[in-house]
Design an enzyme around this catalytic site. Structure first.
Site, mmCIF file in Angstrom:
data_model
loop_
_atom_site.group_PDB
_atom_site.id
_atom_site.type_symbol
_atom_site.label_atom_id
_atom_site.label_comp_id
_atom_site.label_asym_id
_atom_site.label_seq_id
_atom_site.Cartn_x
_atom_site.Cartn_y
_atom_site.Cartn_z
ATOM 1 N N TYR A 170 36.310 35.437 34.987
ATOM 2 C CA TYR A 170 36.905 34.546 35.985
ATOM 3 C C TYR A 170 35.998 33.354 36.301
ATOM 4 O O TYR A 170 36.490 32.279 36.624
ATOM 5 C CB TYR A 170 37.155 35.313 37.293
ATOM 6 N N LYS A 204 34.901 48.461 28.752
ATOM 7 C CA LYS A 204 35.361 48.323 27.362
ATOM 8 C C LYS A 204 34.108 48.260 26.502
ATOM 9 O O LYS A 204 33.926 47.344 25.685
ATOM 10 C CB LYS A 204 36.249 47.057 27.237
ATOM 11 N N ASP A 208 41.785 43.267 38.325
ATOM 12 C CA ASP A 208 42.998 42.504 38.644
ATOM 13 C C ASP A 208 44.212 43.218 38.058
ATOM 14 O O ASP A 208 45.214 43.447 38.738
ATOM 15 C CB ASP A 208 42.863 41.092 38.046
HETATM 16 C C1 IPM Z 1 44.643 38.771 42.871
HETATM 17 C C2 IPM Z 1 45.361 37.585 42.296
HETATM 18 C C3 IPM Z 1 44.334 36.485 42.040
HETATM 19 C C4 IPM Z 1 43.369 37.005 41.005
HETATM 20 C C5 IPM Z 1 44.920 35.125 41.615
HETATM 21 C C6 IPM Z 1 45.930 34.612 42.622
HETATM 22 C C7 IPM Z 1 43.846 34.108 41.397
HETATM 23 O O1 IPM Z 1 46.065 37.940 41.157
HETATM 24 O O2 IPM Z 1 44.013 38.631 43.933
HETATM 25 O O3 IPM Z 1 44.717 39.837 42.266
HETATM 26 O O4 IPM Z 1 43.633 36.925 39.789
HETATM 27 O O5 IPM Z 1 42.317 37.508 41.404
HETATM 28 MG MG MG Z 2 46.085 40.018 40.753
#
Ligand code: IPM
Ligand code: MG
Length: 355
Positions: A135, A190, A246
């Site tokens: 990320y 992983k 996520d």
């Molecule tokens: C979450 C959401 C976020 C993420 C997005 C909105 C950036 O999916 O909080 O899970 O990917 O972390």
């Molecule tokens: Mg999410």
């Protein structure tokens, strides 16, 4: 105690209004201040996380957050998209520890897409690392491929990376959370393919030695995705990286009946936290008064517990939510025959009444 209230987009304002109603009813000494965020902030001032909103968040003990995003912003340059508001807040406040509990309330056993016996009594805590991984890893971008299968072709790339201290600190969070529960941690990685997650596994194993009372096992993410729908009750605390967390937390939400039931907390090392439902802004149902406010109301309970030291008030909210479910009140996402369908505000009012 100062709370920044950031409703955001889509159903965000409706569900946050109900959580605020519940907080008000508790008559605690809270100072609530609202600010725009996400697409709403972009419309108002040209940026999804305006400096004043960020400053308010930084100066608060806790942030109550709704949701951000709308398809209509998908064509904006990335830095201006609503999602950058939540990513920016996580980064700026160092909110590295994301708690996503997945609890299946007995009344909602039949709302799950899985067989009732698989989910009844389910109580999993997913702990997702929130400020590292692919990320935020640099470098990232688009370019003409310098090598690979198609040299010279347009390509895009992101960087998956974790440092030892980043893994250690989320590891400690997970083991300490497990000590307060049934003392089991599953670390999801992983490591069979990725260097990043071989380090993850090695460090988790080392940290685990400091918690001899907690049982640690390791699971590859593909297998974890399968086990979550095959035998979800085998899990207690699941700790994993940002991207796997996520994905697995959305998957786990379906075990509970509806993603509309799932609260979350994102904490830094000073116990400052951002509290938001695990679901998104759902622009398709925004303004219709049908969104489930319970995930946000339960997030407010987590806020009282983790950032404001108000355990008794948190328990009161959680008991009130149980009570409205026992009364048979259901928003459309958790409705089943024989229960009473209510809207967003009626659900909030019922929680206040139950308090
Ligand atoms: C979450 C959401 C976020 C993420 C997005 C909105 C950036 O999916 O909080 O899970 O990917 O972390
Ligand atoms: Mg999410």
């Amino acid at each position: 105690m100062k709370i920044a209230v950031l409703p955001g987009d889509g159903i965000g304002p409706e569900i946050v209004a109900e959580a605020v109603k519940v907080l008000d009813a508790l008559k605690l000494n809270l100072e609530l201040q609202s600010a725009p965020v996400g697409g709403a902030a972009y419309e108002a001032s040209g940026h999804p996380l305006p400096p004043a909103t960020l400053a308010l968040a930084q100066a608060s003990d806790a942030i109550l957050f709704g949701a951000v995003g709308d398809w209509k912003y998908d064509t904006l340059e990335r830095a201006l998209r609503p999602e950058q508001a939540i990513l920016g807040l996580r980064k700026a406040l160092g909110l590295f520890a994301n708690f996503r509990p997945a609890i299946c309330y007995k009344e909602l056993t039949h709302a799950s897409s899985l067989k009732p016996e698989l989910v009844s009594g389910l109580d999993i805590l997913i702990i997702r690392e929130l400020t590292g991984d692919i990320y935020f890893g640099q470098p990232r971008g688009r370019r003409s491929a310098p090598d690979g299968h198609f040299p010279g072709a347009e390509e895009a790339f992101d960087t998956m990376r974790y440092s030892r201290p980043e893994i250690e600190r989320i590891g400690h969070v997970a083991f300490q959370a497990a000590q307060k529960r049934s003392k089991r941690v599953t670390s999801v990685d992983k490591a069979n393919v990725l260097e990043t997650f071989q380090l993850w596994k090695d460090v988790m194993t080392e940290v685990g030695k400091q918690y001899p009372d907690v049982q640690l096992d390791h699971m590859y993410v593909d297998n974890a995705a399968m086990q979550l729908v095959k035998e979800p009750k085998r899990f207690d605390v699941v700790v994993t990286g940002n991207m796997f967390g996520d994905i697995l937390s959305d998957e786990a939400s379906m075990l509970t009946g509806s993603i509309g039931m799932l609260p979350s907390a994102s904490l830094n090392d000073k116990k400052q936290g951002l509290y938001e439902p695990s679901h998104g802004s759902a622009p398709d149902i925004a303004g219709k008064g049908v969104a489930n406010p319970l995930a946000t109301i339960l997030s407010a309970a987590m806020m009282l517990r983790f950032s404001l030291g108000q355990e008794a008030a948190a328990l009161k909210i959680e008991a009130a939510v149980q009570k409205v479910l026992a009364q048979g009140l259901r928003t459309p996402d958790i409705y089943s025959e024989g229960t009473t369908k209510v809207g967003t505000q009626q659900m909030g009012d019922a929680v206040v009444a139950a308090l």
